[in-house]
Scaffold this active site. Structure first.
Site, mmCIF file in Angstrom:
data_model
loop_
_atom_site.group_PDB
_atom_site.id
_atom_site.type_symbol
_atom_site.label_atom_id
_atom_site.label_comp_id
_atom_site.label_asym_id
_atom_site.label_seq_id
_atom_site.Cartn_x
_atom_site.Cartn_y
_atom_site.Cartn_z
ATOM 1 N N SER A 28 12.041 9.070 -53.406
ATOM 2 C CA SER A 28 11.906 8.636 -54.807
ATOM 3 C C SER A 28 12.362 9.720 -55.776
ATOM 4 C CB SER A 28 10.438 8.302 -55.122
ATOM 5 O OG SER A 28 9.995 7.235 -54.352
ATOM 6 N N ARG A 32 15.792 9.985 -58.439
ATOM 7 C CA ARG A 32 15.625 10.243 -59.874
ATOM 8 C C ARG A 32 16.306 11.536 -60.282
ATOM 9 N NH1 ARG A 32 11.935 6.974 -58.002
ATOM 10 N NH2 ARG A 32 10.798 5.502 -59.345
ATOM 11 N N ARG A 127 16.511 -9.636 -52.361
ATOM 12 C CA ARG A 127 15.300 -9.061 -52.967
ATOM 13 C C ARG A 127 15.227 -9.424 -54.444
ATOM 14 N NH1 ARG A 127 15.025 -2.970 -50.587
ATOM 15 N NH2 ARG A 127 13.105 -2.876 -51.776
ATOM 16 N N GLN A 174 9.476 1.069 -59.817
ATOM 17 C CA GLN A 174 10.882 0.729 -60.093
ATOM 18 C C GLN A 174 10.998 -0.095 -61.374
ATOM 19 O OE1 GLN A 174 12.653 -1.016 -56.595
ATOM 20 N NE2 GLN A 174 12.232 0.764 -55.326
ATOM 21 N N ASP A 320 4.163 2.043 -49.045
ATOM 22 C CA ASP A 320 5.221 2.300 -48.056
ATOM 23 C C ASP A 320 4.668 2.754 -46.707
ATOM 24 O OD1 ASP A 320 7.341 1.573 -49.653
ATOM 25 O OD2 ASP A 320 7.606 3.575 -50.488
ATOM 26 N N LYS A 347 9.862 -6.378 -49.382
ATOM 27 C CA LYS A 347 10.476 -5.072 -49.114
ATOM 28 C C LYS A 347 11.755 -5.295 -48.300
ATOM 29 C CE LYS A 347 7.609 -2.127 -51.077
ATOM 30 N NZ LYS A 347 8.089 -1.083 -52.001
ATOM 31 N N ARG A 351 7.397 -7.168 -44.560
ATOM 32 C CA ARG A 351 6.733 -6.163 -43.720
ATOM 33 C C ARG A 351 5.386 -6.647 -43.176
ATOM 34 N NH1 ARG A 351 8.331 -0.619 -46.837
ATOM 35 N NH2 ARG A 351 10.378 -0.370 -45.878
ATOM 36 N N ARG A 393 11.271 2.026 -42.122
ATOM 37 C CA ARG A 393 9.851 2.378 -41.908
ATOM 38 C C ARG A 393 9.304 1.707 -40.646
ATOM 39 N NH1 ARG A 393 9.223 5.670 -46.091
ATOM 40 N NH2 ARG A 393 9.978 4.989 -48.133
#
EC number: 2.5.1.19
Length: 433
Positions: A28, A32, A127, A174, A320, A347, A351, A393
């Site tokens: 993350s 940024r 998404r 987000q 997450d 996601k 998930r 993940r």
């Protein structure tokens, strides 16, 4: 561990882990830092940048927008001219598998006076983007896409924006970040209020780049017109990546792991709180703050874990980490209930469904709920076969499950882990030999 390109990889059970490791830079924060460096005036130098596929997508999009940068391994130098010097790209911007790139860059482009089309892989195109495009349209951006701008590919015609007061129905960093970044280019003040506080890396880093952002409870405010100035940014290790080693180190029979330079932002440390509640033996050492982000070393030793309830305000702080928490819960005494996590269904994969299916195939006693999971602990996972379904993940959670199982497992789709943790298997091998 045995690699076979065609059949995937074979994970063999282990009893002990030992050593010191550093996990890759926070995903993350890397996104940024690159984006803000590209928006800033003057040079920005990033250290411990995550060279995973998602963060490289952010850098590539910046290049197409006219931003010059150089990268050597985990160091990046960005020659910022200010985002008023961004130029209309000659091609579509492809964000790959990165929802963060798509949503954050939409916020910035909303105020740029030209047209851009954004797309991504099949996962990104399925998404939901409406939660970002709708408030941006309310501010004055023109966004066209499938189903009234709810799904990519999206074409954005930026221009003059007006600040808004936005009450987000979901706690999403987000969504919040996209609106705050649009607010930089908007007339007046922009405020975002969330039901729970989501991760606050954007607010912290904008302040580091010289933009006054006010945070009050679950609300963040920004005034239009502020300029970003180039910075030195040292990126902490990603706690979401450390989570796999925290669970592994807690559940093996013996050994001790030290994970260095892990980001300890309180909006992200839900995984630590959950593991401590479960009875984990994790010590925090050498706590410090650099570049506005707290960090520390984490020492983990084996412990008997027990089931807990995870819900409400805790969920955004560990969203997450739920796949790897499900592995921990399946080997903990008693029942673990995870609720209020319906966000997981949108996601990289659904998930909730994938974790339930995958863990059940490995022998876990797990039940899918509409907004979470119910997991009854057992003494040992059987092992077997698993697939990442292209989700980084899940790939890494299954590796840990295999290491802790009776028979080990055959895993397909391990390459998905390169999105956030390119050297994951190398580190596993180092601490388990």
């Amino acid at each position: 561990m045995h690699n076979n390109r065609v059949k995937g990889i074979r994970i063999h059970p282990i009893k002990k882990v030992q050593g010191e490791i550093q996990v890759p830079g926070d995903k993350s924060i890397s996104h940024r830092a690159a984006l803000f460096g590209g928006m800033a005036q003057g040079e920005t130098h990033l250290t411990n940048f995550l060279p995973g596929q998602d963060c490289l997508s952010t850098l590539e999009c910046l290049r197409k927008l006219g931003v010059e940068w150089e990268r050597k391994d985990t160091e990046v130098w960005i020659n910022g001219q200010g985002f008023e010097h961004w130029r209309e790209p000659q091609d579509v911007l492809d964000v790959g598998n990165s929802g963060t790139t798509m949503r954050l860059i939409l916020g910035v482009l909303s105020g740029c006076p030209f047209s851009v089309t954004l797309t991504g892989d099949s996962s990104i195109r399925s998404r939901p983007m409406g939660r970002v495009t709708m408030p941006l349209q309310e501010m004055g951006a023109r966004i066209l896409g499938r189903q009234d701008g709810k799904y990519a590919p999206l074409t954005i015609q930026g221009g003059s924006l007006l600040g808004i007061q936005f009450h987000s129905p979901v706690a999403s960093a987000q969504v919040k970040s996209a609106i705050l970044l649009a607010g930089l280019n908007a007339q007046g003040e922009t405020t975002v209020t969330e039901p729970f506080l989501s991760r606050d890396h954007t607010e912290r880093m904008l302040r580091g780049f010289g933009v006054p952002v006010i945070s009050e409870g679950n609300t963040a405010k920004i005034k239009g017109g502020a300029k970003l100035l180039g910075q030195e940014v040292s990126i902490p290790g990603d706690i979401s990546s450390a989570a796999f080693f925290l669970v592994l180190g807690s559940l093996v029979s013996q050994g001790e792991l030290l994970i260095q330079n892990v980001g300890m932002n309180k909006t992200r440390t839900g995984i630590l709180d959950a593991l401590w509640q479960m009875g984990a033996d994790i010590q925090v050492e050498d706590e410090r703050e650099e570049c506005g982000e707290p960090r520390a070393n984490l020492r983990v030793r084996p412990a008997q874990l027990h089931g807990i309830e995870i819900q409400g305000a805790m969920i955004p702080r560990l969203i997450d980490e739920i796949p790897i928490l499900a592995v921990a819960a399946s080997l903990a005494k008693g029942v673990t209930m995870i609720r209020d996590a319906a966000e997981l269904r949108v996601k990289e994969t659904d998930r909730i469904a994938m974790v339930a299916q995958g863990m059940e195939a490995l022998g876990a006693d797990i039940q899918e709920l509409h907004d979470g999971l119910q997991i009854k602990g057992i003494s040992q996972l059987k092992g077997g076969r698993a697939s990442s379904y292209g989700d980084h993940r899940l790939a890494m959670a299954w590796v840990v499950a295999g290491l802790l199982s009776k028979e080990g497992l055959s895993l397909e789709g391990m390459e998905a882990a390169s999105v956030s943790f390119p050297n994951f298997l190398d580190l596993i091998e180092r601490i388990s030999n």
